[in-house]
Design a protein around this motif. Structure first.
Motif, PDB file in Angstrom:
ATOM      1  N   LYS A 175       0.837  -1.211   0.000  1.00 17.44           N
ATOM      2  CA  LYS A 175       0.000   0.000   0.000  1.00 17.44           C
ATOM      3  C   LYS A 175       0.870   1.259   0.000  1.00 17.44           C
ATOM      4  O   LYS A 175       1.842   1.339   0.746  1.00 17.44           O
ATOM      5  CB  LYS A 175      -0.889   0.014   1.243  1.00 17.44           C
ATOM      6  N   VAL A 192       2.120  -8.792 -11.603  1.00 17.67           N
ATOM      7  CA  VAL A 192       0.940  -7.908 -11.558  1.00 17.67           C
ATOM      8  C   VAL A 192      -0.046  -8.434 -10.523  1.00 17.67           C
ATOM      9  O   VAL A 192      -0.541  -7.684  -9.670  1.00 17.67           O
ATOM     10  CB  VAL A 192       0.266  -7.815 -12.952  1.00 17.67           C
ATOM     11  N   LYS A 193      -0.319  -9.736 -10.562  1.00 16.18           N
ATOM     12  CA  LYS A 193      -1.288 -10.303  -9.616  1.00 16.18           C
ATOM     13  C   LYS A 193      -0.842 -10.098  -8.172  1.00 16.18           C
ATOM     14  O   LYS A 193      -1.640  -9.734  -7.309  1.00 16.18           O
ATOM     15  CB  LYS A 193      -1.493 -11.799  -9.898  1.00 16.18           C
ATOM     16  N   VAL A 196      -0.885  -6.267  -7.105  1.00 17.03           N
ATOM     17  CA  VAL A 196      -2.255  -5.831  -6.835  1.00 17.03           C
ATOM     18  C   VAL A 196      -2.726  -6.416  -5.503  1.00 17.03           C
ATOM     19  O   VAL A 196      -3.300  -5.713  -4.655  1.00 17.03           O
ATOM     20  CB  VAL A 196      -3.191  -6.240  -7.996  1.00 17.03           C
ATOM     21  N   GLU A 201      -0.007   0.251  -6.261  1.00 15.99           N
ATOM     22  CA  GLU A 201      -0.572   0.804  -7.496  1.00 15.99           C
ATOM     23  C   GLU A 201       0.320   0.319  -8.635  1.00 15.99           C
ATOM     24  O   GLU A 201       1.498   0.672  -8.704  1.00 15.99           O
ATOM     25  CB  GLU A 201      -0.592   2.335  -7.406  1.00 15.99           C
ATOM     26  N   VAL A 202      -0.219  -0.519  -9.501  1.00  9.10           N
ATOM     27  CA  VAL A 202       0.607  -1.273 -10.448  1.00  9.10           C
ATOM     28  C   VAL A 202       0.485  -0.718 -11.869  1.00  9.10           C
ATOM     29  O   VAL A 202      -0.627  -0.515 -12.371  1.00  9.10           O
ATOM     30  CB  VAL A 202       0.212  -2.768 -10.438  1.00  9.10           C
ATOM     31  N   LYS A 216      -4.764  -4.760 -17.896  1.00 11.47           N
ATOM     32  CA  LYS A 216      -5.885  -4.244 -17.089  1.00 11.47           C
ATOM     33  C   LYS A 216      -6.729  -5.396 -16.557  1.00 11.47           C
ATOM     34  O   LYS A 216      -7.182  -5.384 -15.413  1.00 11.47           O
ATOM     35  CB  LYS A 216      -6.724  -3.264 -17.914  1.00 11.47           C
ATOM     36  N   GLY A 219      -5.458  -6.856 -13.556  1.00 10.14           N
ATOM     37  CA  GLY A 219      -5.594  -6.013 -12.372  1.00 10.14           C
ATOM     38  C   GLY A 219      -4.707  -4.784 -12.361  1.00 10.14           C
ATOM     39  O   GLY A 219      -4.773  -3.974 -11.429  1.00 10.14           O
ATOM     40  N   ALA A 220      -3.860  -4.624 -13.393  1.00 12.73           N
ATOM     41  CA  ALA A 220      -2.977  -3.446 -13.425  1.00 12.73           C
ATOM     42  C   ALA A 220      -3.810  -2.173 -13.511  1.00 12.73           C
ATOM     43  O   ALA A 220      -4.856  -2.145 -14.158  1.00 12.73           O
ATOM     44  CB  ALA A 220      -2.026  -3.549 -14.612  1.00 12.73           C
ATOM     45  N   HIS A 221      -3.322  -1.119 -12.843  1.00 17.58           N
ATOM     46  CA  HIS A 221      -4.064   0.142 -12.829  1.00 17.58           C
ATOM     47  C   HIS A 221      -3.699   1.025 -14.014  1.00 17.58           C
ATOM     48  O   HIS A 221      -4.503   1.843 -14.465  1.00 17.58           O
ATOM     49  CB  HIS A 221      -3.790   0.884 -11.510  1.00 17.58           C
TER      50      HIS A 221
END
Ligand SMILES: [Zn+2]
Ligand SMILES: [Zn+2]
Length: 347
Positions: A175, A192-193, A196, A201-202, A216, A219-221
């Motif tokens: 975080k 990425v997994k 997240v 913030e990935v 995306k 889960g990537a931002h």
């Protein structure tokens, strides 16, 4: 000895083909499990082709191995017949050096035993990997696999999973951190997994704009196309960490420029040639260039338990073992979403 069927490369010039060999008998501290699935790691191809160092042939690759226990030794306490089990990149280590004593068997100072293309701790018996129908491993190097997860999709956690989990845990990425994942392949999609799941913030950094939708979906931002100078300019000084999964040559100086002050660029991919790095890329902003290799046994179990709890597995394409050479060709082109897994029933 236990007769086993496998697929082996007889020389660096030959394709993989069926090969019968023997495993040691189950010793007092050993677990034998029948292999159900084995992931296909890019390092399998590097090793059968002697890209990194002269290998031990015949070579049976495979270090993302899952299956079911069929026999346990008389002193085994952690497993029983019928349990799911897994083995990753290591099958043994010296167990007494300062790194082994800290659960860092992957950095064993006396040489850990790689699951294939390695030697047992007698330093003379070759090891053979998971492109085979059964394996015998010391229980301390055998991992518990949850019944809750898709078993085939769990296999790649044993290398791609731990390789990305371990550095994110070591540097306490979570975080409030901005994490960039460089490259969206077998390693990158796991990074990425995990990123997240840890609350970071990935951002995915990729040469290929086509991968944005996938990034995306994983889960990537955010997504940055690294071949676009405008996007790179906009991303300068923005990340706390870059997890670099790329094994093709790339410009470290450019990526170090994307880190904030005190940022860390962590290598887990292995480009073929040494990189050229300017000291100014590091000292402007007190940046670090670091690396991380797989993980120890305790941490690998922690990762598997975390995945079971958070329902994290790899995205896979299942293949027949007879199609392994085609799979390697596709893997070299980056044409796999995101890991091939061999259905060992096809052996
Ligand atoms: Zn691997
Ligand atoms: Zn050691």
């Amino acid at each position: 000895m236990i007769p086993v069927k496998g697929y082996a490369a007889q020389t660096p010039e030959t394709d993989l083909a069926p090969w019968n060999f023997e495993r040691r008998d189950v010793g007092p501290h050993d677990v034998q499990f029948d292999i159900l699935f084995c992931g296909v790691c890019h390092s399998d191809l590097h090793q059968i082709k002697n890209d990194w160092f002269p290998g031990i042939f015949p070579m049976v690759p495979g270090h993302e191995i899952v299956g079911r226990v069929v026999k346990v030794g008389s002193h085994v306490t952690k497993f029983k017949v019928g349990d799911l089990a897994g083995t990753g990149c290591l099958v043994d280590s010296c167990r007494h050096c300062e790194n082994c004593a800290q659960d860092l068997e992957q950095y064993c100072l006396n040489g850990s035993s790689q699951t294939y293309n390695g030697l047992e701790q007698d330093h003379k018996t070759p090891t053979y990997g998971g492109y085979s129908n059964s394996i015998v491993v010391n229980e301390d190097f055998t991992l518990h696999i949850s019944e809750k997860l898709d078993l085939a999709a769990t296999a790649p956690l044993l290398c791609a999973g731990i390789t990305t989990y371990s550095p994110l845990r070591h540097w306490k990425v979570g975080k409030g951190h901005k994490l960039a994942v460089l490259g969206l392949g077998g390693l990158g999609h796991m990074a990425v997994k995990f990123g997240v799941a840890f609350g970071a913030e990935v951002t995915v950094l990729s040469t290929s704009p086509k991968k944005e939708a996938d990034a995306k979906a994983l889960g990537a931002h955010h997504f940055v196309v690294t071949s676009d100078p405008e996007q790179i300019k906009a991303a300068k000084n923005s990340f706390d960490f870059i997890l670099d999964t790329v094994s093709a040559p790339h410009d470290f100086n450019m990526y170090l420029g994307l880190l904030r002050t005190n940022g860390v660029h962590i290598c887990v991919g292995v480009p073929p040639e040494p990189a050229s790095i300017h000291a100014f890329s590091l000292l402007g902003g007190r940046k670090s260039l670091a690396g991380s290799g797989i993980g120890g046994l305790a941490e690998t179990q922690e990762m598997l338990d975390f995945c079971a709890e958070h329902n994290i597995v790899s995205d896979i394409e299942m293949i027949d073992i007879k199609d392994i050479t085609t799979a390697y060709e596709r893997m070299q082109k980056g044409d796999v979403r995101y890991r091939f897994v061999i259905d060992i029933a096809t052996l």
